[in-house]
Scaffold this active site. Structure first.
Site, short mmCIF file in Angstrom:
data_model
loop_
_atom_site.label_atom_id
_atom_site.label_comp_id
_atom_site.label_asym_id
_atom_site.label_seq_id
_atom_site.Cartn_x
_atom_site.Cartn_y
_atom_site.Cartn_z
NE ARG A 164 -3.51 -2.22 2.86
CZ ARG A 164 -3.22 -3.34 3.54
NH1 ARG A 164 -2.03 -3.48 4.12
NH2 ARG A 164 -4.11 -4.31 3.64
CE LYS A 188 -6.46 -0.96 4.70
NZ LYS A 188 -7.74 -1.27 4.04
CG HIS A 259 -4.34 0.57 -3.81
ND1 HIS A 259 -3.62 0.60 -2.63
CD2 HIS A 259 -5.32 -0.34 -3.62
CE1 HIS A 259 -4.15 -0.25 -1.77
NE2 HIS A 259 -5.18 -0.84 -2.36
CG HIS A 285 -6.04 -8.88 1.64
ND1 HIS A 285 -6.19 -9.32 0.34
CD2 HIS A 285 -5.86 -7.54 1.57
CE1 HIS A 285 -6.10 -8.28 -0.48
NE2 HIS A 285 -5.91 -7.20 0.24
CE1 TYR A 294 -5.90 -7.42 -6.63
CE2 TYR A 294 -6.23 -8.35 -4.44
CZ TYR A 294 -5.92 -7.28 -5.25
OH TYR A 294 -5.65 -6.06 -4.70
#
Length: 313
Positions: A164, A188, A259, A285, A294
């Site tokens: 990211r 994150k 991104h 993730h 994806y």
């Protein structure tokens, strides 16, 4: 496209499905409590039996063992069969009605359809660069430019590790483990992950560290890997402007954001045969459902190739 599959027959095999997946209480409730028409009951019955048969092939034999992930895979299975969006939406409606009734009857305790997306809600991705476009982009920084070593290292690392934008501008020097071929990334929620990087990224970062970063550093770098011309940590806007510059130089006409490099990283891995769980880990993730988008993109790519090149498409 019309639904190509015939109604499921009520043979012995189907009767076994009806017991394990509580199909009789479902049909009774549709007729008595929901007031559904015979045509709706037949359509919903067929859709739920189709799902139950597919679940049994995945070794799920009772309604209480059905998970949200299994139902998401079933929806992708329907899309792969070529069903139209309207048919898939009807299937999803049938599944939601099925579980609403099973929960109300106390036959199951949770509803795995709560987060099941219909086709019109499937997420779409920004443009993904082809491998050729990526190679042109990475080759765009010219060595006669003052900050070329930084820019090449930044692009190589952003694409090579699928980062990211907040991750690659926030990387510390100590988080780049060149001898191990890894970068330590804090994603994150400050969740840490280790992502492999290849020879090109390792070489580009090593040259930047040796030839340029020490020159840029003026005591204000805060240990951050990528610095601007004033020796301060690169900002998100600064990174975007650098990328935009090289997208233009490479002659890429697609709409490219930081991104886009992350999306291209994931898509290229899956097109090359990478395992979905491994890609999930590298992307950071928490839920594999996020990564599964994806595989949807990859399926669309395969369909477009088939349509373009197969003589009977």
């Amino acid at each position: 496209m019309s639904d190509p599959l015939p109604p499921a027959p009520l043979d012995t095999d189907t009767r076994d499905l009806r017991r394990g997946f509580h199909l009789q209480p479902f049909e009774d409730a549709l007729a008595l409590e929901e007031g559904a028409s015979p045509r709706t009951i037949e359509a919903y019955r067929r859709d739920v039996i189709r799902c139950a048969a597919w679940l049994r092939d995945q070794r799920i034999t009772t309604a209480r063992d059905i998970t949200p992930a299994a139902l998401r895979e079933f929806v992708y299975h329907l899309k792969d069969l070529g069903l139209a969006g309207s048919s898939i939406r009807r299937n999803i409606s049938a599944l939601r009605t099925w579980f609403r009734i099973l929960v109300a009857e106390g036959l199951v305790h949770t509803d795995p359809t709560e987060r099941l997306d219909a086709p019109q809600r499937w997420r779409t991705l920004p443009e993904v660069l082809s491998v050729d476009e990526i190679l042109r982009l990475l080759a765009a920084p010219q060595l006669d430019e003052r900050l070329a070593f930084r820019d090449r290292a930044m692009l190589e690392l952003a694409y090579g590790a699928g980062l990211r934008v907040s991750e690659w501008i926030g990387l510390a020097v100590k988080d780049v483990l060149l001898e191990d071929g890894l970068v330590r990334v804090f994603g994150k929620g400050s969740k840490e992950r280790l992502v492999p990087i290849g020879r090109s990224a390792i070489g580009a970062v090593a040259v930047y560290l040796r030839e340029l970063r020490a020159v840029l550093e003026r005591g204000q770098g805060k240990g951050i890997l990528f610095l601007n011309g004033q020796g301060k940590p690169l900002t998100r806007m600064g990174a975007w402007k650098i990328l935009r510059k090289y997208v233009d130089q490479a002659g890429i006409e697609k709409a490219v954001s930081p991104h886009t490099l992350r999306h291209s990283f994931a898509t290229h891995l899956l097109e090359g045969g990478a395992d979905l769980r491994a890609v999930q880990e590298m992307l950071g993730h928490a839920d594999i459902a996020t990564t599964q988008i994806y595989t949807h993109v990859d399926r669309e790519y395969l369909r477009s190739v088939h349509k373009q090149f197969h003589p009977r498409a």
